[in-house]
Design a protein around this motif. Sequence first.
Motif, PDB file in Angstrom:
ATOM      1  N   ARG A  77       0.829  -1.214   0.000  1.00  0.00           N
ATOM      2  CA  ARG A  77       0.000   0.000   0.000  1.00  0.00           C
ATOM      3  C   ARG A  77       0.860   1.260   0.000  1.00  0.00           C
ATOM      4  NH1 ARG A  77      -3.073  -2.398   4.365  1.00  0.00           N
ATOM      5  NH2 ARG A  77      -2.381  -0.663   5.637  1.00  0.00           N
ATOM      6  N   ILE A  78       1.894   1.273   0.833  1.00  0.00           N
ATOM      7  CA  ILE A  78       2.780   2.441   0.902  1.00  0.00           C
ATOM      8  C   ILE A  78       3.522   2.634  -0.417  1.00  0.00           C
ATOM      9  CG2 ILE A  78       4.836   3.412   2.009  1.00  0.00           C
ATOM     10  CD1 ILE A  78       3.908   1.910   4.590  1.00  0.00           C
ATOM     11  N   ALA A  79       4.077   1.555  -0.945  1.00  0.00           N
ATOM     12  CA  ALA A  79       4.832   1.648  -2.201  1.00  0.00           C
ATOM     13  C   ALA A  79       3.927   2.089  -3.349  1.00  0.00           C
ATOM     14  CB  ALA A  79       5.499   0.312  -2.522  1.00  0.00           C
ATOM     15  N   ARG A  80       2.704   1.589  -3.407  1.00  0.00           N
ATOM     16  CA  ARG A  80       1.769   1.997  -4.457  1.00  0.00           C
ATOM     17  C   ARG A  80       1.515   3.504  -4.383  1.00  0.00           C
ATOM     18  NH1 ARG A  80      -1.820  -1.544  -3.842  1.00  0.00           N
ATOM     19  NH2 ARG A  80      -1.344  -2.781  -5.681  1.00  0.00           N
ATOM     20  N   GLN A  81       1.317   4.027  -3.192  1.00  0.00           N
ATOM     21  CA  GLN A  81       1.107   5.471  -3.044  1.00  0.00           C
ATOM     22  C   GLN A  81       2.318   6.258  -3.526  1.00  0.00           C
ATOM     23  OE1 GLN A  81       0.024   5.903   1.075  1.00  0.00           O
ATOM     24  NE2 GLN A  81      -2.143   5.596   0.647  1.00  0.00           N
ATOM     25  N   HIS A  82       3.505   5.808  -3.176  1.00  0.00           N
ATOM     26  CA  HIS A  82       4.731   6.476  -3.631  1.00  0.00           C
ATOM     27  C   HIS A  82       4.813   6.457  -5.157  1.00  0.00           C
ATOM     28  CE1 HIS A  82       7.110   5.790   0.373  1.00  0.00           C
ATOM     29  NE2 HIS A  82       6.051   6.542   0.532  1.00  0.00           N
ATOM     30  N   LEU A  83       4.526   5.329  -5.755  1.00  0.00           N
ATOM     31  CA  LEU A  83       4.602   5.202  -7.213  1.00  0.00           C
ATOM     32  C   LEU A  83       3.559   6.079  -7.898  1.00  0.00           C
ATOM     33  CD1 LEU A  83       5.259   1.381  -7.275  1.00  0.00           C
ATOM     34  CD2 LEU A  83       6.857   3.145  -8.080  1.00  0.00           C
ATOM     35  N   GLN A  84       2.382   6.196  -7.313  1.00  0.00           N
ATOM     36  CA  GLN A  84       1.356   7.069  -7.884  1.00  0.00           C
ATOM     37  C   GLN A  84       1.788   8.531  -7.832  1.00  0.00           C
ATOM     38  OE1 GLN A  84      -1.939   5.827  -5.441  1.00  0.00           O
ATOM     39  NE2 GLN A  84      -2.627   4.291  -6.920  1.00  0.00           N
ATOM     40  N   VAL A  85       2.383   8.937  -6.725  1.00  0.00           N
ATOM     41  CA  VAL A  85       2.859  10.316  -6.588  1.00  0.00           C
ATOM     42  C   VAL A  85       3.989  10.583  -7.586  1.00  0.00           C
ATOM     43  CG1 VAL A  85       4.060  11.920  -5.044  1.00  0.00           C
ATOM     44  CG2 VAL A  85       2.107  10.605  -4.208  1.00  0.00           C
ATOM     45  N   LEU A  86       4.903   9.643  -7.726  1.00  0.00           N
ATOM     46  CA  LEU A  86       5.977   9.803  -8.708  1.00  0.00           C
ATOM     47  C   LEU A  86       5.418   9.941 -10.114  1.00  0.00           C
ATOM     48  CD1 LEU A  86       8.665   7.226  -7.496  1.00  0.00           C
ATOM     49  CD2 LEU A  86       8.878   9.726  -7.555  1.00  0.00           C
ATOM     50  N   ALA A  87       4.426   9.143 -10.439  1.00  0.00           N
ATOM     51  CA  ALA A  87       3.826   9.209 -11.779  1.00  0.00           C
ATOM     52  C   ALA A  87       3.155  10.565 -12.004  1.00  0.00           C
ATOM     53  CB  ALA A  87       2.816   8.078 -11.961  1.00  0.00           C
ATOM     54  N   LEU A  88       2.466  11.080 -10.998  1.00  0.00           N
ATOM     55  CA  LEU A  88       1.830  12.386 -11.119  1.00  0.00           C
ATOM     56  C   LEU A  88       2.867  13.492 -11.280  1.00  0.00           C
ATOM     57  CD1 LEU A  88      -1.032  12.146  -8.474  1.00  0.00           C
ATOM     58  CD2 LEU A  88      -1.280  12.326 -10.960  1.00  0.00           C
TER      59      LEU A  88
END
Length: 77
Positions: free
Chosen positions: A60-71
């Motif tokens: 869950r934490i890594a997914r949030q980080h990856l979403q922020v990086l993509a944005l």
Amino acid sequence: MPETPSPSTDRDPRYGSVVDRLSAEFSGVHHDSTVTRCVDAARHGAEDVMGRATPDLVERIARQHLQVLALAFAEQH
């Protein structure tokens, strides 16, 4: 410069499936090595804060980080 995977996640099989799922989810967005580094960072952060890091929490934490990086990347282009 080619991306190389972080060795720490490779040594712990509990997180291999997390890396696999997130790599598939973010294929075409992030390199596999970026996913691996985010999983490692999430794992270490959870261990520092909570004293443990379950694969579900790390994912869950890594997914949030990856979403922020993509944005952030999308906003630059």
